[in-house]
Design an enzyme around this catalytic site. Structure first.
Site, PDB file in Angstrom:
ATOM      1  N   ASN A   1      -2.821 -10.683   6.105  1.00 16.98           N
ATOM      2  CA  ASN A   1      -2.397  -9.758   4.934  1.00 16.98           C
ATOM      3  C   ASN A   1      -2.394  -8.367   5.243  1.00 16.98           C
ATOM      4  OD1 ASN A   1      -2.686  -9.060   1.849  1.00 16.98           O
ATOM      5  ND2 ASN A   1      -4.520  -8.226   2.641  1.00 16.98           N
TER       6      ASN A   1
ATOM      7  N   TYR B   1       7.593   1.633   7.763  1.00 15.41           N
ATOM      8  CA  TYR B   1       6.761   0.679   7.060  1.00 15.41           C
ATOM      9  C   TYR B   1       8.081  -0.476   7.141  1.00 15.41           C
ATOM     10  CZ  TYR B   1       4.530  -2.091   3.227  1.00 15.41           C
ATOM     11  OH  TYR B   1       4.126  -2.980   2.396  1.00 15.41           O
ATOM     12  N   ALA B   2       8.991  -0.032   6.339  1.00 18.03           N
ATOM     13  CA  ALA B   2      10.123  -1.157   6.067  1.00 18.03           C
ATOM     14  C   ALA B   2      10.517  -1.620   7.131  1.00 18.03           C
ATOM     15  CB  ALA B   2      11.401  -0.431   5.124  1.00 18.03           C
TER      16      ALA B   2
ATOM     17  N   SER C   1       6.797  -7.564   2.481  1.00 14.42           N
ATOM     18  CA  SER C   1       7.036  -6.741   1.694  1.00 14.42           C
ATOM     19  C   SER C   1       8.512  -6.991   1.324  1.00 14.42           C
ATOM     20  CB  SER C   1       6.756  -5.117   1.967  1.00 14.42           C
ATOM     21  OG  SER C   1       7.482  -4.302   1.261  1.00 14.42           O
TER      22      SER C   1
ATOM     23  N   ALA D   1       9.061  -2.151  10.054  1.00 16.03           N
ATOM     24  CA  ALA D   1       7.976  -3.029  10.516  1.00 16.03           C
ATOM     25  C   ALA D   1       7.853  -4.307   9.860  1.00 16.03           C
ATOM     26  CB  ALA D   1       6.547  -2.352  10.476  1.00 16.03           C
ATOM     27  N   LYS D   2       8.222  -4.350   8.394  1.00 11.27           N
ATOM     28  CA  LYS D   2       8.036  -5.560   7.740  1.00 11.27           C
ATOM     29  C   LYS D   2       9.346  -6.391   7.863  1.00 11.27           C
ATOM     30  CE  LYS D   2       4.125  -4.855   5.081  1.00 11.27           C
ATOM     31  NZ  LYS D   2       3.103  -5.607   5.326  1.00 11.27           N
TER      32      LYS D   2
ATOM     33  N   GLY E   1      -7.818  -8.057   5.725  1.00  8.54           N
ATOM     34  CA  GLY E   1      -7.752  -7.078   4.798  1.00  8.54           C
ATOM     35  C   GLY E   1      -7.958  -7.777   3.447  1.00  8.54           C
TER      36      GLY E   1
HETATM   37  N1  LIG Z   1       0.412  -2.956  -3.072  1.00  6.28           N
HETATM   38  C1  LIG Z   1       1.610  -3.249  -2.888  1.00  6.28           C
HETATM   39  O1  LIG Z   1       2.606  -2.983  -3.867  1.00  6.28           O
HETATM   40  C2  LIG Z   1       2.289  -3.908  -1.833  1.00  6.28           C
HETATM   41  C3  LIG Z   1       3.672  -4.333  -2.022  1.00  6.28           C
HETATM   42  C4  LIG Z   1       4.277  -4.935  -0.758  1.00  6.28           C
HETATM   43  C5  LIG Z   1       3.656  -5.534   0.226  1.00  6.28           C
HETATM   44  N2  LIG Z   1       2.338  -5.252   0.118  1.00  6.28           N
HETATM   45  C6  LIG Z   1       1.655  -5.584   1.404  1.00  6.28           C
HETATM   46  O2  LIG Z   1       0.375  -6.427   1.082  1.00  6.28           O
HETATM   47  C7  LIG Z   1      -0.781  -6.440   1.873  1.00  6.28           C
HETATM   48  C8  LIG Z   1      -1.999  -5.962   1.116  1.00  6.28           C
HETATM   49  O3  LIG Z   1      -1.732  -4.814   0.616  1.00  6.28           O
HETATM   50  P1  LIG Z   1      -2.628  -4.145  -0.568  1.00  6.28           P
HETATM   51  O4  LIG Z   1      -1.905  -2.979  -1.131  1.00  6.28           O
HETATM   52  O5  LIG Z   1      -3.417  -5.179  -1.194  1.00  6.28           O
HETATM   53  O6  LIG Z   1      -3.763  -3.223   0.639  1.00  6.28           O
HETATM   54  P2  LIG Z   1      -5.134  -2.421   0.117  1.00  6.28           P
HETATM   55  O7  LIG Z   1      -5.454  -2.683  -1.337  1.00  6.28           O
HETATM   56  O8  LIG Z   1      -4.768  -1.235   0.707  1.00  6.28           O
HETATM   57  O9  LIG Z   1      -6.126  -3.325   1.389  1.00  6.28           O
HETATM   58  C9  LIG Z   1      -6.096  -3.141   2.634  1.00  6.28           C
HETATM   59  C10 LIG Z   1      -7.195  -4.111   3.032  1.00  6.28           C
HETATM   60  O10 LIG Z   1      -6.835  -4.053   4.389  1.00  6.28           O
HETATM   61  C11 LIG Z   1      -7.990  -3.642   5.216  1.00  6.28           C
HETATM   62  N3  LIG Z   1      -7.720  -2.771   6.127  1.00  6.28           N
HETATM   63  C12 LIG Z   1      -6.849  -1.443   6.330  1.00  6.28           C
HETATM   64  N4  LIG Z   1      -6.437  -1.122   7.698  1.00  6.28           N
HETATM   65  C13 LIG Z   1      -7.294  -2.012   8.490  1.00  6.28           C
HETATM   66  C14 LIG Z   1      -7.487  -1.882   9.789  1.00  6.28           C
HETATM   67  N5  LIG Z   1      -6.844  -1.063  10.630  1.00  6.28           N
HETATM   68  N6  LIG Z   1      -8.251  -2.936  10.422  1.00  6.28           N
HETATM   69  C15 LIG Z   1      -8.675  -3.678   9.586  1.00  6.28           C
HETATM   70  N7  LIG Z   1      -8.680  -3.980   8.118  1.00  6.28           N
HETATM   71  C16 LIG Z   1      -7.575  -2.812   7.674  1.00  6.28           C
HETATM   72  C17 LIG Z   1      -8.418  -2.825   4.104  1.00  6.28           C
HETATM   73  O11 LIG Z   1     -10.235  -2.472   4.319  1.00  6.28           O
HETATM   74  P3  LIG Z   1     -10.558  -1.215   5.112  1.00  6.28           P
HETATM   75  O12 LIG Z   1      -9.894  -0.101   4.741  1.00  6.28           O
HETATM   76  O13 LIG Z   1     -12.016  -1.181   4.790  1.00  6.28           O
HETATM   77  O14 LIG Z   1     -10.351  -1.559   6.508  1.00  6.28           O
HETATM   78  C18 LIG Z   1      -8.262  -3.621   2.928  1.00  6.28           C
HETATM   79  O15 LIG Z   1      -9.171  -4.686   2.910  1.00  6.28           O
HETATM   80  C19 LIG Z   1       0.063  -5.436   3.064  1.00  6.28           C
HETATM   81  O16 LIG Z   1       0.534  -6.016   4.082  1.00  6.28           O
HETATM   82  C20 LIG Z   1       1.191  -4.619   2.318  1.00  6.28           C
HETATM   83  O17 LIG Z   1       1.813  -3.926   3.285  1.00  6.28           O
HETATM   84  C21 LIG Z   1       1.667  -4.416  -0.788  1.00  6.28           C
END
Ligand SMILES: NC(=O)c1ccc[n+]([C@@H]2O[C@H](COP(=O)([O-])OP(=O)(O)OC[C@H]3O[C@@H](n4cnc5c(N)ncnc54)[C@H](OP(=O)(O)O)[C@@H]3O)[C@@H](O)[C@H]2O)c1
Length: 258
Positions: A82, A150-151, A136, A153-154, A14
């Site tokens: 990630n 989601y929670a 998370s 799973a995390k 990701g």
């Molecule tokens: N943002 C927050 O506030 C937050 C808070 C706590 C934890 N997190 C965690 O941080 C991590 C990243 O979150 P983010 O918000 O930065 O995510 P994001 O901006 O939505 O980016 C997700 C990335 O994963 C790829 N992806 C999604 N589904 C996929 C799949 N099935 N196979 C392969 N690649 C896939 C997406 O590209 P494509 O769509 O092109 O596949 C993209 O590169 C996650 O684990 C999330 O749970 C985020």
């Protein structure tokens, strides 16, 4: 920036958007050769990372991706699991079907387990390597209204990460989880917009409500992706050589307990 990761090969799942992109950029600035995966090419002609397309919730696509990595780049030194997220609707327990539960487990737990299974043997052979699981704050602080599955799973990912560290740290591999609170990514913005649309509220209101559902954020704002990447950059570096088996919460002080 010191080139402390020169000669290292890093895989960031990701790694084309949000936190993953910030981590990929940070590791690359530190000298690593960085491979990013996602389902879609980010469309950036000047992308400085190596890109492999794969849906890593599907085991055959993960196998293909790992094969391609082995062929082109050899063994991975740094693995940042990630990729994650949720495709479940808000509305609490009653709206979640088996499919929602399964999808969120695939996105946040099974995909990481599958990639670890493929990459770990090479690390064991070299007696070195670092694996980070991006989790998370919800893994320890459930937000049932919108992110129940989601929670869970995390939380499972946190437990799994700890168990893996117990087993593989004696084999030279450091393994840690990083648990962000709210991070200002495009996906977060879209999520807040959808909450605003379904509740006929403003973005400011839903943002405040979400911050309140975490017990408030003493820092008074969401994190920036670069702030999460900075922590990951440290954890995968030789400067963190004694750090393993931990879950770093990086949430602006939101979590009410230690
Ligand atoms: N943002 C927050 O506030 C937050 C808070 C706590 C934890 N997190 C965690 O941080 C991590 C990243 O979150 P983010 O918000 O930065 O995510 P994001 O901006 O939505 O980016 C997700 C990335 O994963 C790829 N992806 C999604 N589904 C996929 C799949 N099935 N196979 C392969 N690649 C896939 C997406 O590209 P494509 O769509 O092109 O596949 C993209 O590169 C996650 O684990 C999330 O749970 C985020």
């Amino acid at each position: 920036m010191e080139k402390e990761l020169t000669g290292k090969v890093a895989l960031v799942t990701g790694g084309t958007k949000g936190i993953g992109k910030a981590i990929a950029d940070r590791l690359s600035q530190a000298g690593a050769t960085v491979i990013v995966t996602a389902r879609n090419h980010p469309g950036d002609e000047n992308l400085k990372h190596h890109f492999i397309a794969a849906d890593i919730t599907i085991s055959s696509e993960t196998d293909k991706m790992v094969w391609e990595i082995n062929e082109k780049y050899g063994a991975i030194d740094i693995l940042v699991n990630n990729m994650g997220g949720s495709s479940s609707p808000s509305g609490g327990f009653g709206v979640l079907t088996d499919k929602h539960w399964e999808n969120d487990m695939q996105l946040n737990l099974h995909s990481a387990v599958r990639i670890d299974r493929a990459i770990l043997p090479q690390m064991v052979e070299k007696n070195s390597g670092v694996i980070i699981h991006v989790s998370s704050i919800t893994g320890a602080l459930p937000v049932y209204e919108s992110l129940g599955a989601y929670a869970v799973a995390k939380a499972a990912l946190n437990n799994y990460s700890k168990s893996l560290a117990k087993e593989f740290t004696p084999k030279g591999i450091r393994i840690a989880a990083v648990s962000p609170g709210m991070v200002k990514t495009d996906t977060m913005d879209a999520y807040l917009q959808s909450l605003a649309d379904t509740t006929a509220s403003s973005i400011e209101e839903v943002t405040r409500n979400l911050m309140n559902s975490l017990g408030g954020i003493p820092m008074g704002r969401m994190a920036l992706p670069d702030e999460i990447a900075e922590l990951v950059g440290f954890l995968v570096s030789p400067r963190a050589s004694y750090i393993t088996g931990v879950n770093y919460i990086i949430d602006g002080g939101a979590n009410p307990s230690l």
